[in-house]
Motif scaffolding. Sequence first.
Motif, PDB file in Angstrom:
ATOM      1  N   SER A 193       0.830  -1.211   0.000  1.00  0.00           N
ATOM      2  CA  SER A 193       0.000   0.000   0.000  1.00  0.00           C
ATOM      3  C   SER A 193       0.860   1.255   0.000  1.00  0.00           C
ATOM      4  N   SER A 246       0.987   4.159  -2.912  1.00  0.00           N
ATOM      5  CA  SER A 246       0.867   5.602  -2.662  1.00  0.00           C
ATOM      6  C   SER A 246       2.022   6.365  -3.283  1.00  0.00           C
ATOM      7  N   LYS A 247       3.227   5.808  -3.172  1.00  0.00           N
ATOM      8  CA  LYS A 247       4.403   6.472  -3.740  1.00  0.00           C
ATOM      9  C   LYS A 247       4.324   6.513  -5.263  1.00  0.00           C
ATOM     10  N   ASP A 270       1.713   9.030  -6.357  1.00  0.00           N
ATOM     11  CA  ASP A 270       2.222  10.405  -6.198  1.00  0.00           C
ATOM     12  C   ASP A 270       3.125  10.774  -7.374  1.00  0.00           C
ATOM     13  N   GLY A 293      -4.915   3.385 -10.055  1.00  0.00           N
ATOM     14  CA  GLY A 293      -4.976   3.141  -8.615  1.00  0.00           C
ATOM     15  C   GLY A 293      -5.847   1.943  -8.268  1.00  0.00           C
TER      16      GLY A 293
END
Length: 240
Positions: free
Chosen positions: A127, A131-132, A135, A217
């Motif tokens: 997870s 997220s990285k 981004d 995502g």
Amino acid sequence: MEVAELAVSTSSELSIFGLFLAADLLVKTVMILLIAASIWSWAIMFQKSKIFRSERKLTQFFEERFWSQESLDDFYDQLGNAPDGAMAKVFAVGMLEWRMASTKGVASSLGRELRTSLVGRIEKTMSLKISKEMDNLEKGIPFLASVGSVAPFIGLFGTVWGIMNSFAAIAESKNTSLAVVAPGIAEALFATALGLAAAIPAVVAYNKFSGDLEKIGNNLEAFATEFTNLIARQLDEDAS
């Protein structure tokens, strides 16, 4: 003859370059800002289009290979520690966490609660990687949203300022003929046109890229869930 010369002069003043040169310093600044924002927006659009197109191809290629593999360890060895594509990178960090437990010889000897804890740790690691990666993919896209929402108002400000100057010039010259009024009004409206020209493509691109990001995502989250389920089943089989 004078009418012809006046028509040529007015036509020259109403050209794009002529309108820019005729504008005062503030309106010129507004125009330059809008042109710069538009150029930067298009640069982001081309860059993100290329990145998302590449990401889709890499994801498709990875999924085809992943679901056709009999051994996750062999597949991980083939990919290496720094694979291409967000999904492959998410898989790599999950496998690295799993291998660390397997190398220590504790994966197969854990109790049910500790097995659940290991799966949770793998899921959390993946997870964080998702997220990285999201981004990184999102960089530059908020700028498109800013241009889409702010550029029309900046252009409108330049228009209002230009019309104020035009009315002031009309009052000073006491001449309301079209030849006198048209250049100033056109100059003022040109700022709004630039604002819209910068905002419309930025809004369209932002909506398109936002949809692409959401799909990426969702795919990464779904893959992480499927992968952790595979690990959980493997742990249960080893423990039984």
